[in-house]
Design an enzyme around this catalytic site. Sequence first.
Site, PDB file in Angstrom:
ATOM      1  CE  LYS A 175     -14.625  14.016  18.271  1.00 28.61           C
ATOM      2  NZ  LYS A 175     -16.042  13.970  17.902  1.00 28.61           N
ATOM      3  CB  THR A 176     -18.876  17.772  20.053  1.00 30.90           C
ATOM      4  OG1 THR A 176     -18.362  16.437  20.037  1.00 30.90           O
ATOM      5  CG2 THR A 176     -20.377  17.733  19.828  1.00 30.90           C
ATOM      6  CG  ASP A 188     -17.683  13.831  14.808  1.00 25.16           C
ATOM      7  OD1 ASP A 188     -16.496  14.158  15.005  1.00 25.16           O
ATOM      8  OD2 ASP A 188     -18.479  13.553  15.725  1.00 25.16           O
ATOM      9  CD  GLU A 189     -14.816  10.613  16.535  1.00 27.02           C
ATOM     10  OE1 GLU A 189     -13.621  10.541  16.235  1.00 27.02           O
ATOM     11  OE2 GLU A 189     -15.224  10.763  17.697  1.00 27.02           O
ATOM     12  CD  GLN A 217      -9.093  10.696  20.425  1.00 33.17           C
ATOM     13  OE1 GLN A 217      -9.914  10.103  21.114  1.00 33.17           O
ATOM     14  NE2 GLN A 217      -9.146  12.002  20.244  1.00 33.17           N
ATOM     15  NE  ARG A 222     -10.663   8.586  25.831  1.00 32.14           N
ATOM     16  CZ  ARG A 222     -11.014   9.565  25.002  1.00 32.14           C
ATOM     17  NH1 ARG A 222     -12.260   9.953  24.939  1.00 32.14           N
ATOM     18  NH2 ARG A 222     -10.121  10.177  24.253  1.00 32.14           N
TER      19      ARG A 222
END
Length: 855
Positions: free
Chosen positions: A64-65, A252-253, A328, A674
Amino acid sequence: MIRMTEPSKITNAPDHQPAAGGIAARARASVGPKYLSGLNPEQREAVETLDGPVLVLAGAGTGKTRVLTTRIAHILSQGRARPAEILSVTFTNKAAREMKHRLGQMLGHAVEGMPWLGTFHSIGGRILRVHAELAQLKSNFTVLDVDDQVRLLKQLLQAENIDDKRWPARMLAGLIDGWKNRGLMPSQVPSGEAAVFANGKGGKLYASYQERLKILNAADFGDLLLENIRIFREHPDILRQYQQRFKFILVDEYQDTNVAQYLWLRLLSQAPASTKAVIPGRVEDANPESGDESSARDSGSAPSAHPGMTVAAAGPTKNICCVGDDDQSIYGWRGAEVDNILRFEHDFPGAKVIRLERNYRSTGHILAAASHLIAHNEGRLGKTLRTEDQDGEKVTVTGSWDSEEEARGIGEEIEQLQRQGEKLNEIAILVRASYQMREFEDRFVTLGLPYRVIGGPRFYERAEIRDALAYLRVINSPADDLAFERIVNTPKRGLGDATVQMLHDHARKRRIPLFEAARAVVETDELKPKARGSLRDLITQFDRWRVQREVTAHTDLAQIVLDESGYTEMWQKDRSADAAGRLENLKELVRSMEEFENLQGFLEHISLVMDRDGGAEDDAVSLMTLHSAKGLEFDNVFLPGWEEGLFPSQRTLDEQGRAGLEEERRLGHVGLTRARRRAMIYFATNRRIHGTWSTTIPSRFLDELPAANVEITESKGGSAWGGTGGYGASRFDDMEAFGSSYSTPGWQRAQANRNRGGGRTGGGSGGFEEEAASFSSSSSPDFGSFSSRRRGPLTIEGELVAKSTGTTSEFSLEDRVFHQKFGYGRVTKIDGNKLTIAFDKAGEKKVVDSFVQRA
């Protein structure tokens, strides 16, 4: 510098594009920007879809980044906007720095002129400084942290004669922060909520707190957005300026946004022509004719996602792209609203939803386990992570007798990984609750394993650093009462509590800051001569330092202040063991200021910084909570404590019900994803919580993992179920009589294993239903009821403890014995070498006789 087209050309870009079949267009298409190479089809679609609202559902490890930064590069390279016309919002300074760094790599040079790339609070703070007078502030206002908030609220409680032991200031700070996160000014707080503090005085204290902040020329974190929203609502011309300025908005997020952040974004994302906007607390505007919110929905307005907030006749939206993952969203406890992302298509009609499902981080088995777990949530938009790489190792699940054995087992696993050449930096232990860390820390100290605790005390939270910063804050803003009060008698100047109280009384009566009150008091005889002289000298010093600020570098000024104030000398004379370390910290503080242009920039950075830097170069195991692990990744991840009551948290279930359970499940999904190569889950049958031992049962989340992708293993820490522990046969190994009509596939596999004499159910062939059954011991009577709630009646017969080895114990009934863990007790039952003992303090326990001795 990035060369951009003229403003008029940007505005009228669609009217001035070359013909579709033109030579220039075909030549550009044949070459293609280099930054687009390597993107998969879904990523490329997310980058190139520039017009209208876009929601990018980006699963863990899907890049995503990269999509966000590439999208910005694409906007710039296509001439669709200048750098200063792009609003890009992140949640941490670290994420903002990472985006700028990647943009520089993509475009071949450092990215200049992107002033609106940052966190919600940093951008909100920048806007507020420009329009500070509209919030009754000055542009050099101070941003208070939580510690300063609590101190200020304590003063207000004392002024109202409220017992701060019964009604703690920290509790009130939490309430106010929650109200601000929901976009509520003091007048908008529901009366029922305001009444929960100090017998109905919560609302009044909130109003007094806000009034006091104005007098101090200060704002807290919540104000950085709340005051923005108020200014935008009350001054449509200012809102229109920012709407016209930002041609593209990237977030973002998005799943972690709270109500205030949502309102702020909705206001800015509307087209400049829109005269009405998102307005909190004004339901009557939903439909001017009927005042009915439901009518507003029917008439085409975007529906309200939150109580007391209505989207009133929202105009068309501009080019907004929100990137997030509903799976998330794990910060509901601090105000995040997962509904913000779930309702995106309602809030932005005609939005394009793009799913990024190819994971570039984890192996197939890990992704399958995480996807199968999160699929049990109902409140989600839905996507399935996949990988084109190898399946890798299966997720392992390991049971242990207690939390100490769990720590021993994980310690030995880490040592084994280290012997195999694994770096400790690529190993993480993710716990649900911070109290789980202690046993791991104790174990690592014993083993000599280096480790770091992520999320512990930060550099800028140390006492000596806070003192030094308080001096600098008073220089920057004389109205910063909390900073002035902190250092008025540090080092000792003979200005005690009585003097400070006198200053407070004078400041409150005159409605002026403490510093100005001190300047007035030293001209009178109210203070004793010695105290008056000390206070006069301090004021003179601050006046001199402010003059020096204009002609001296801020790093030099900081050193001058620490020396002339006597603060450095105070620690030089201190004979305590940590004095030398404190002096080194002060030196490091001065060095850290070199990265900033001026004092105000440095102080604002300190107030806004959210992440912890440093220490990454040391090879050490990372120990942190699951919440702290968001955004990180490691080759090897240990997930201890998967037990009912701990994970999922019983407190969360009690307070939030199904919504809390789904957030806990999302937390499990985050923990699993993770891991790049290995994910190892642990649970204990007994756990000591705040000094008290409790018997636990495995987490319901274990039953929700797919059997084909999971392997059950034995603990390496000395298991109470056999193996290396010498406790007899493992409860995983041989179950005598299931005696149940339970007929799920997992139960059938368990019975088949038992009929074959098949030993362990490992190798991924068995699910977790049979394991859950085996842990429903007589010491856990409520497990059957838990199972029946989800799976129907369940009856388990047979011996539920480790099977006797056939040996005869040397102990007799009624013998008085001592156990290292449980203390003194009396033998009440004997089964071979297994004893049932009624302990004086721990109650009745079943233990192996080799672990007790005669009292």
